[in-house]
Design a protein around this motif. Sequence first.
Motif, PDB file in Angstrom:
ATOM      1  N   TYR A 242      25.503 -17.811   2.453  1.00  0.00           N
ATOM      2  CA  TYR A 242      24.052 -17.950   2.511  1.00  0.00           C
ATOM      3  C   TYR A 242      23.642 -18.506   3.866  1.00  0.00           C
ATOM      4  CZ  TYR A 242      25.011 -22.945   1.774  1.00  0.00           C
ATOM      5  OH  TYR A 242      25.473 -24.230   1.905  1.00  0.00           O
TER       6      TYR A 242
ATOM      7  N   ASP B 151      18.847 -22.823  -0.622  1.00  0.00           N
ATOM      8  CA  ASP B 151      19.374 -21.802   0.282  1.00  0.00           C
ATOM      9  C   ASP B 151      20.592 -21.098  -0.311  1.00  0.00           C
ATOM     10  OD1 ASP B 151      20.866 -24.124   0.495  1.00  0.00           O
ATOM     11  OD2 ASP B 151      20.626 -24.338   2.660  1.00  0.00           O
TER      12      ASP B 151
ATOM     13  N   ARG C 243      22.868  -9.181   7.100  1.00  0.00           N
ATOM     14  CA  ARG C 243      23.018 -10.629   7.272  1.00  0.00           C
ATOM     15  C   ARG C 243      23.345 -10.910   8.731  1.00  0.00           C
ATOM     16  NH1 ARG C 243      24.529  -8.897   2.454  1.00  0.00           N
ATOM     17  NH2 ARG C 243      23.847 -10.057   0.611  1.00  0.00           N
TER      18      ARG C 243
ATOM     19  N   TYR D  69      18.070 -10.408   6.817  1.00  0.00           N
ATOM     20  CA  TYR D  69      18.311 -11.774   6.346  1.00  0.00           C
ATOM     21  C   TYR D  69      18.959 -12.487   7.524  1.00  0.00           C
ATOM     22  CZ  TYR D  69      20.243 -15.361   3.068  1.00  0.00           C
ATOM     23  OH  TYR D  69      20.585 -16.517   2.401  1.00  0.00           O
TER      24      TYR D  69
ATOM     25  N   GLY E 144      21.090 -16.980  -1.212  1.00  0.00           N
ATOM     26  CA  GLY E 144      22.261 -16.183  -0.854  1.00  0.00           C
ATOM     27  C   GLY E 144      22.887 -15.514  -2.061  1.00  0.00           C
ATOM     28  N   THR E 145      22.933 -16.218  -3.184  1.00  0.00           N
ATOM     29  CA  THR E 145      23.496 -15.665  -4.418  1.00  0.00           C
ATOM     30  C   THR E 145      22.629 -14.538  -4.953  1.00  0.00           C
ATOM     31  OG1 THR E 145      24.488 -17.812  -4.955  1.00  0.00           O
ATOM     32  CG2 THR E 145      24.215 -16.234  -6.765  1.00  0.00           C
TER      33      THR E 145
END
Length: 385
Positions: free
Chosen positions: A271, A301, A316, A241, A305-306
């Motif tokens: 995020y 976005d 990440r 990500y 992220g959530t």
Amino acid sequence: MRRLNNLVTLFTAITAFFFGSFITRILTMVDKCPAPRSGVAKLEPHPDLFLVILVFSAPSNVEMRDGMRDTWLRLGQPLRQAYFPEEYLYLPSYTAAGGHLQMETVAAQAHRLQQYMSWQQQLPDLEEPHIQRNIKVKHLFAIGTDGQMGATLRAELEHEQKQHKDLLLLPRLHDDYLNLTEKLMQSLDALTRHYEFSYLLKVDDDTYVKLDNLLNELVSYDRKLLRNRAEFGHEPLPELYWGYFNGRANIKVKGHWRETNYYLSKNYINYALGGGYLLSRKLCEHVANNSYLLSSYVSEDASLGTWLAPLRHVYRWHDVRFDTAYTPSKCRPYHMVLHKRNQRTMHDLYTGKLCTHEQQGQRLFVSYYYDWTKPADKCCDSIVA
């Protein structure tokens, strides 16, 4: 004779029971498989892809789409850069306690940026005429076609599709700012169902990408990950990500982006900013396969992220070369993904100019390294010099 009839009856009853159970099981399994969310019945066939580029575009933004087709979407086809050194890439490992991936430190982020800039300066001397790598890439402009769309605009989209064959038309989506999260869900549903790919890059149609640089680094990362597969043992491989992360964004309580049902925390869960981010395929599948169970928020976005927050095997990768905030930062040669660019600045970037968008007195975004060891309100205090 009566005994034979009884046996036949018993056999028929047993057969009917098992057949009925089998049919019931099949119907139950079918019921558990969600119907396609996007309504996209067919896409242009393509061999297995390394990277899919998903561009969010409004139906009438044909000039922006043409600007991208004429500039950065041409880069990296074929890829002629020397291989990006794998030793310059961070590969996370799992911690002993809890088995979570160890994120990159602020010092490591700064060091790797210096390595990248040094490599960039050496690149002209590293180039070899015979280097030519054909990396399979496909771009698609996601456009919703449901709702009040005039006949003229619909005809223009049909003509554009016949000419370029690069529109992902979503018949169940009314294309509107408030539907961006649904647009993401439907796009990932369509792409994971119809294409085999390794990575997906999502951008807006006002984003410029130095695609050759990004592709080159992504290929090296993928190679390094596969070479080191054995080091992860029974743990899942990290899923990528990649973007520019924010962990202290305030939840919008008024205005166009007002959230009415985000109750999880004081701020949005961290995020990658929506101007441009990259996902590995399994993360795309996670969203597509669970779309009917996921809570949908106004911010696309922040929603992503959530959704990915509970997954412990997500790497990440916070990267200051992704200039993807609501307003551009000061132009730097190392920027790789640049948001909020118009057609003119895209052409300027494509021809080697750097900062034609900057104006005197313009407010610029201040870039930072992400400190994953600190709480959300302290995550983003390490300013990039």
